[in-house]
Design a protein around this motif. Sequence first.
Motif, PDB file in Angstrom:
ATOM      1  N   GLN A 185      41.631  12.584  88.985  1.00  0.00           N
ATOM      2  CA  GLN A 185      40.957  13.574  88.137  1.00  0.00           C
ATOM      3  C   GLN A 185      41.999  14.488  87.492  1.00  0.00           C
ATOM      4  O   GLN A 185      41.887  14.850  86.324  1.00  0.00           O
ATOM      5  CB  GLN A 185      39.959  14.389  88.954  1.00  0.00           C
ATOM      6  CG  GLN A 185      39.127  15.328  88.121  1.00  0.00           C
ATOM      7  CD  GLN A 185      38.029  16.000  88.939  1.00  0.00           C
ATOM      8  OE1 GLN A 185      37.715  15.595  90.054  1.00  0.00           O
ATOM      9  NE2 GLN A 185      37.448  17.030  88.381  1.00  0.00           N
TER      10      GLN A 185
ATOM     11  N   GLN B  31      44.999  13.674  86.671  1.00  0.00           N
ATOM     12  CA  GLN B  31      45.664  12.930  85.592  1.00  0.00           C
ATOM     13  C   GLN B  31      44.861  13.041  84.302  1.00  0.00           C
ATOM     14  O   GLN B  31      45.428  13.261  83.228  1.00  0.00           O
ATOM     15  CB  GLN B  31      45.845  11.470  85.982  1.00  0.00           C
ATOM     16  CG  GLN B  31      46.572  10.667  84.929  1.00  0.00           C
ATOM     17  CD  GLN B  31      46.803   9.215  85.350  1.00  0.00           C
ATOM     18  OE1 GLN B  31      46.204   8.728  86.311  1.00  0.00           O
ATOM     19  NE2 GLN B  31      47.683   8.545  84.627  1.00  0.00           N
ATOM     20  N   ARG B  32      43.554  12.900  84.390  1.00  0.00           N
ATOM     21  CA  ARG B  32      42.708  13.027  83.190  1.00  0.00           C
ATOM     22  C   ARG B  32      42.777  14.440  82.614  1.00  0.00           C
ATOM     23  O   ARG B  32      42.897  14.617  81.399  1.00  0.00           O
ATOM     24  CB  ARG B  32      41.257  12.660  83.520  1.00  0.00           C
ATOM     25  CG  ARG B  32      41.043  11.175  83.792  1.00  0.00           C
ATOM     26  CD  ARG B  32      39.572  10.814  83.926  1.00  0.00           C
ATOM     27  NE  ARG B  32      38.914  11.445  85.068  1.00  0.00           N
ATOM     28  CZ  ARG B  32      38.946  10.977  86.322  1.00  0.00           C
ATOM     29  NH1 ARG B  32      39.605   9.868  86.601  1.00  0.00           N
ATOM     30  NH2 ARG B  32      38.306  11.613  87.286  1.00  0.00           N
TER      31      ARG B  32
ATOM     32  N   GLN C 285      44.436  15.806  78.968  1.00  0.00           N
ATOM     33  CA  GLN C 285      43.630  16.586  78.022  1.00  0.00           C
ATOM     34  C   GLN C 285      44.206  17.975  77.744  1.00  0.00           C
ATOM     35  O   GLN C 285      44.152  18.448  76.616  1.00  0.00           O
ATOM     36  CB  GLN C 285      42.210  16.723  78.574  1.00  0.00           C
ATOM     37  CG  GLN C 285      41.259  17.442  77.651  1.00  0.00           C
ATOM     38  CD  GLN C 285      39.863  17.531  78.251  1.00  0.00           C
ATOM     39  OE1 GLN C 285      39.591  17.044  79.348  1.00  0.00           O
ATOM     40  NE2 GLN C 285      38.964  18.158  77.533  1.00  0.00           N
TER      41      GLN C 285
END
Length: 126
Positions: free
Chosen positions: A39, A41-42, A46
Amino acid sequence: MHFTHKTFTLWLSLAANMALAQTLPLPQPAPGLMPQPAQGQRLFAQHCAACHGLDLKGSDRGPPLLHPVYEPSHHSDAAFQAAVRYGSRAHHWKFGDMPPVSGLSADDVVHITAYVRQQQRKVGIR
């Protein structure tokens, strides 16, 4: 010792910033939160990659996080929370000050930090 006005102003500003930093509350993640590097990494992609690089190796806008200066003993996980919430003055690099990052909760920063720490360990930063 001879101080110029510029030197005195710099030292006074530094002392004031250090005193203020000790009074600012740090964001607190939810009790019992389990950090999720995937999570993180996402969220990193962003909110952070534009400056720190998708590969965490930095860019022309921000420093690399895969660098010994960001090892946990020098920049703690709490330092990540503070930098996201309040921004950070340039002190290791010449990219300028880091502005606060809006849209991230303390829980989000825990996940991002878990991802960064995971990637740091892969390159031997402990």
